[in-house]
Design an enzyme around this catalytic site. Structure first.
Site: not given
Length: 219
Positions: A3, A53-56
């Site tokens: 990322k 996981g990825c906060f997006w």
């Protein structure tokens, strides 16, 4: 990390995928039962903090849940001094990428948020990895804000385990720690960057899965 590389490319105007991680996430949710226990609703707004996981992508899912009035991307489980993207990305600070969810418990319950979290937002059987991202900052963790939330979350994990809802053991932990907002460019990243390669590959399928599995909850 994958990322971080993609973010750097996007910020310089380039569009590229990391080798070996170009396939999209599956557009489906894991079918799991509703929680047998839930937090008693109140008239006052409440807060939930989840790391998955990825906060997006996690934030993009919860921003679309009816009753959710605000979602902030950030870091939980470490200290204020190291709560920056560059430092958290070293995987040495103890933080997890997390989202702080403000919600109206008269519209959506904490238990319902947990159900969305486990079936859509995170893979609770993946240790320190979600999708293409690896490291403890991408761990699956719940940060209960009070004893009631902790009890409901623990009971739900036990319920899902007993029901064999997942093919592998649940590794999601209940943790403590403060939440620190992430940098401004991370907030609502999904909506601001709809053509970002990471969003297209990993987060748009996640949002689509939510809308398909929980149409009654979608805004």
């Amino acid at each position: 990390m994958i990322k971080t590389t993609l973010l750097s490319l996007a910020l310089t105007g380039a569009i590229a995928f990391a080798a070996g991680h170009t396939s999209a996430a599956p557009e489906r949710a894991v079918a799991i039962p509703a929680p047998a226990r839930d937090v008693t609703p109140t008239a006052a707004p409440r807060v939930a903090v989840f790391a998955g996981g990825c906060f997006w992508g996690v934030s993009a899912v919860f921003e679309r849940v009816k009753g959710v009035t605000g979602v902030t991307s950030g870091y939980a489980g470490g200290t204020a001094a190291t709560a920056t993207y560059d430092q958290v990305s070293t995987e040495t600070t103890g933080h997890a990428e997390a989202v702080r969810i403000t919600y109206d418990p008269r519209v959506v319950s904490y238990g319902t948020l947990l159900r969305v979290y486990f079936s859509i937002a995170t893979d609770p059987t993946s240790l320190n990895r979600q999708g293409p991202d690896a490291g403890p900052s991408y761990r699956s963790a719940i940060f209960p804000q009070n004893d009631a939330q902790r009890g409901v979350a623990a009971a739900y994990i036990a319920q899902l385990t007993a029901a064999k809802a997942f093919p592998r053991p649940i590794v999601t932990k209940l943790e403590t720690g403060r939440f620190f907002p992430a940098e401004d460019y991370h907030q609502r990243f999904y909506d601001k960057n709809p053509n970002h390669p990471y969003i297209v590959s990993w987060d748009k399928p996640k949002v689509a899965a939510f809308k398909t599995a929980f149409p009654q909850l979608a805004k």
